[in-house]
Design an enzyme around this catalytic site. Sequence first.
Site, PDB file in Angstrom:
ATOM      1  N   THR A  20       0.840  -1.202   0.000  1.00 37.32           N
ATOM      2  CA  THR A  20       0.000   0.000   0.000  1.00 37.32           C
ATOM      3  C   THR A  20       0.874   1.251   0.000  1.00 37.32           C
ATOM      4  O   THR A  20       0.647   2.190  -0.763  1.00 37.32           O
ATOM      5  CB  THR A  20      -0.912   0.022   1.234  1.00 37.32           C
ATOM      6  OG1 THR A  20      -1.686  -1.172   1.246  1.00 37.32           O
ATOM      7  CG2 THR A  20      -1.839   1.229   1.202  1.00 37.32           C
ATOM      8  N   GLY A  21       1.892   1.254   0.862  1.00 34.69           N
ATOM      9  CA  GLY A  21       2.803   2.396   0.909  1.00 34.69           C
ATOM     10  C   GLY A  21       3.473   2.608  -0.434  1.00 34.69           C
ATOM     11  O   GLY A  21       3.488   3.709  -0.972  1.00 34.69           O
ATOM     12  N   TRP A  47       2.545   1.624  -3.306  1.00 37.46           N
ATOM     13  CA  TRP A  47       1.575   2.020  -4.350  1.00 37.46           C
ATOM     14  C   TRP A  47       1.412   3.536  -4.382  1.00 37.46           C
ATOM     15  O   TRP A  47       1.228   4.128  -5.435  1.00 37.46           O
ATOM     16  CB  TRP A  47       0.220   1.353  -4.076  1.00 37.46           C
ATOM     17  CG  TRP A  47      -0.834   1.712  -5.086  1.00 37.46           C
ATOM     18  CD1 TRP A  47      -1.067   1.073  -6.274  1.00 37.46           C
ATOM     19  CD2 TRP A  47      -1.782   2.775  -5.009  1.00 37.46           C
ATOM     20  NE1 TRP A  47      -2.108   1.686  -6.944  1.00 37.46           N
ATOM     21  CE2 TRP A  47      -2.568   2.726  -6.193  1.00 37.46           C
ATOM     22  CE3 TRP A  47      -2.061   3.777  -4.073  1.00 37.46           C
ATOM     23  CZ2 TRP A  47      -3.602   3.634  -6.446  1.00 37.46           C
ATOM     24  CZ3 TRP A  47      -3.081   4.679  -4.324  1.00 37.46           C
ATOM     25  CH2 TRP A  47      -3.841   4.597  -5.501  1.00 37.46           C
ATOM     26  N   HIS A  48       1.512   4.174  -3.199  1.00 40.40           N
ATOM     27  CA  HIS A  48       1.287   5.617  -3.135  1.00 40.40           C
ATOM     28  C   HIS A  48       2.397   6.418  -3.796  1.00 40.40           C
ATOM     29  O   HIS A  48       2.207   7.585  -4.132  1.00 40.40           O
ATOM     30  CB  HIS A  48       1.103   6.076  -1.684  1.00 40.40           C
ATOM     31  CG  HIS A  48      -0.283   5.841  -1.185  1.00 40.40           C
ATOM     32  ND1 HIS A  48      -0.688   4.637  -0.672  1.00 40.40           N
ATOM     33  CD2 HIS A  48      -1.377   6.649  -1.128  1.00 40.40           C
ATOM     34  CE1 HIS A  48      -1.962   4.714  -0.326  1.00 40.40           C
ATOM     35  NE2 HIS A  48      -2.405   5.920  -0.594  1.00 40.40           N
ATOM     36  N   GLY A  49       3.557   5.822  -3.951  1.00 40.26           N
ATOM     37  CA  GLY A  49       4.611   6.554  -4.627  1.00 40.26           C
ATOM     38  C   GLY A  49       5.908   5.770  -4.610  1.00 40.26           C
ATOM     39  O   GLY A  49       6.174   5.020  -3.677  1.00 40.26           O
TER      40      GLY A  49
END
Lengths: 465, 376
Positions: A317-318, A320-322
Amino acid sequence: MVFSSLTFLFAYLPAVLAVYFLVPFRFRNLVLLVVSLFFYGWGEPVYILVMIFSILFNWVFGRLIGQYRDSDRKKAQTCLAICIALNLLLLGFFKYFDFLADNLNALGIMFLKPLHLGLPIGISFYTFQAMSYPIDIYRHDTNPQPSPVSFGAYVTMFPQLIAGPIVRYRDIADMLENRRETVDKFYEGVIRFVTGLAKKVLLANSAGLVFDTVNSLSFEQSSVLTAWLGIIFYAFQIYFDFSGYSDMAIGLGKMLGFDFLENFNYPYTARSITDFWRRWHMSLSTWFRDYVYIPLGGNRRGLARQLINIMIVWLLTGFWHGASWNFVLWGVLYGAVLIIEKLFLLKQLEKAPGWLCHVYTMIIVLIAWVLFAFTDFSDVLNYLGMMFGHASAFANIYTLYFLRSHLALLIICALACTPVAKSRFNFLKDRSFALAQPLLVLLVLAACTAFIVDASYNPFLYFRF
Amino acid sequence: MKKTDQKQKQIRMVVTGVFCLFIFALSVANLFAPKKDFSENENRMLSPFPSLSARNILLGDFDTEFETWFADHFIGRDDWIMRKASLRTDFGAIDNNGVWLCRDHRLVSQFLTCDYENVEKNISYLQEFSEENDMTLNILLVPTAAYGEKKYLPLAAANVDEKALLERIGESLGNQNFIDISDDLLSVNDAYFRTDHHWNEKGALIAYQVICKEVLGRKPENFTYEDVSDSFRGSMYSRSGAFWTPADSIYRIIPEYDIPVTVTFEDGRVMDTMFVDEHLQEKDQYTYYLDGNHGYVNIKTGNANGRKAIVVKDSFAHILLPYLAQEYEEVEVFDLRYYTESISEHIDEENREKTDIYVIYGLDTFCSDNYLSIFW
């Protein structure tokens, strides 16, 4: 092109609405596909090819998987694996290649060079959307879409293309074939879109400006309270920006006859981090739950395995954010807190008074936003330092300035994070003053236009070339 | 029950209608609205329609160029901008677009923060220049209106402590002649334009008087003023969007004993005055003084005392020079943003005792300026 731009509001949107409602229903998916591709290609026309490639292979593999899923499980599995790999390869190449190259170079392994390609807009969102399609077919959760045009309309659909919500194919499969555009639905769409526009333009952008100003101060002018105010405004910026986009997407969807699932449910009213993530960017959490956490075994293989699964999901998830380490760290922080809550804290929180739960949740969230806000780790430490005492004062004239000049913004933002505003607005429907609602819509639209025009205002102070 | 349903239905229709009307009417109106090339308020050329070449569309910046063009020429642009400013003040903001909205219709540039490293750098450039040429510099940094007009600022307007900043800079430049006019400036009522970031003829007079006392050691001349314009809407007017603010006046500065002057610009153009009446018809009327920004200006006066001044400056000096030039036979004026050659060459070796070097900047420009490095 973003929704909160003059080009979108006063050129693209009216043109699209006019064409969409002028053509008969059976051509509307085609219209949607064409205008969405235009929307997509506006910034980088060459990337339309990437998009078309993505549509085509997902559609073809969807058909193959549908064909083999009952007769030849093995073949279906292979098709699915190839399809997922292709999707991840696309995302990986455009989003993470430079990150990988930079990190390898930093380690002294020089065989990759950063390419500095622009990120195709919304690629993180639409690859995830597209991937849900073959997986759901494989799992018998949905059936292959016979028309590449309808499937293309689903993948590119401009309302949710750039910033979600991540719509799963199975959730709108029926609507692609038959949906009804009605005045009632259009009305709901208008209210939703205008709400989102106001969140983005009036609240998020203004809050963002405050955070930027706080950041521009030198150490001499810094203070503990200002730092907290700054990150609170950043939290508002992120929330209203993102949820505003989701609102606009859902609103535009409704105007075109679609119902997308909700993406936010007043996250800042959460009573724990577990609760927070049930309310924040729900379409992403659902995606990771359905397509990563549960396939990894979820909570069915013992506690140790479950904790590992949670950590994997949050690392991803982390990431995926950048494509940057601070986002990984941000995800890991949340993973860790969620594990702690799962192990014992949640039970304690249930017994604690409500205000304490809110304070606890918000402090974690705000600290996490600091990780999110700065890609440079020394900036993160610097800012956290200010929040916890390493500043030139506890409060000073700058704190007073931020409070005085932005008090109304602060209060409106805080209220808009709760269901209060919505219930007030619904209340307007029942009042005897029937024009209250249309008038409010008009005023908010005008205010948003004023703010958007002002953002392009660029007085040249000294001279003329 | 039925009746309220009916009413709900009507409200929905009206809301839908309002929305569609708003976006369609504005789109169409915008399409046919007359376009202009120059924005008075922004003092800049508005962007042209982007090139429609395939290259620009496929590989170039057609998208951003188009969006800029669209916004630049959007119907009622200035009205929207004013609405936004007034909306912000309605909701209690004391500033807009970096401008403090002050009492007495004063618009003052925010001076929120300052890059101290850059200040140190600029100080060291001055020191080096001074050493290189073996000349003491007369350094005048003019505080901004955020200091000079602070009694008009709204409560809680936070600015850099300019007094302390000046002291800090003054200490670092202890070996130079650092002219601090901050106390004197507070003695006059309005030393700055209400709608511009510059000081006005009153503020400049104060500085002239201090220079006479501290640098020249002589009694200042007397001056009278002629009101030449009442329609000056300055940079802060433009930037703030507070277009309801009344305009400023511009004054011609007339010495008691008028002496002839010859002003020569870097392009060879010659004038016999330091004031340019034509600029009073334009937006930026501050250019009335010394024709605005030039890399190099030479001023020769009828004051045949053999004295020469070299002035390295930003635009704050333009309104001071009509005073200061009276004291010299020749003044050479340099703006490092446009002047790229050596200034040292202009120091006449035989006439060193009769030459004064001035560095005159607005304090905030001095702090953020990146051009001082090319001093010599």
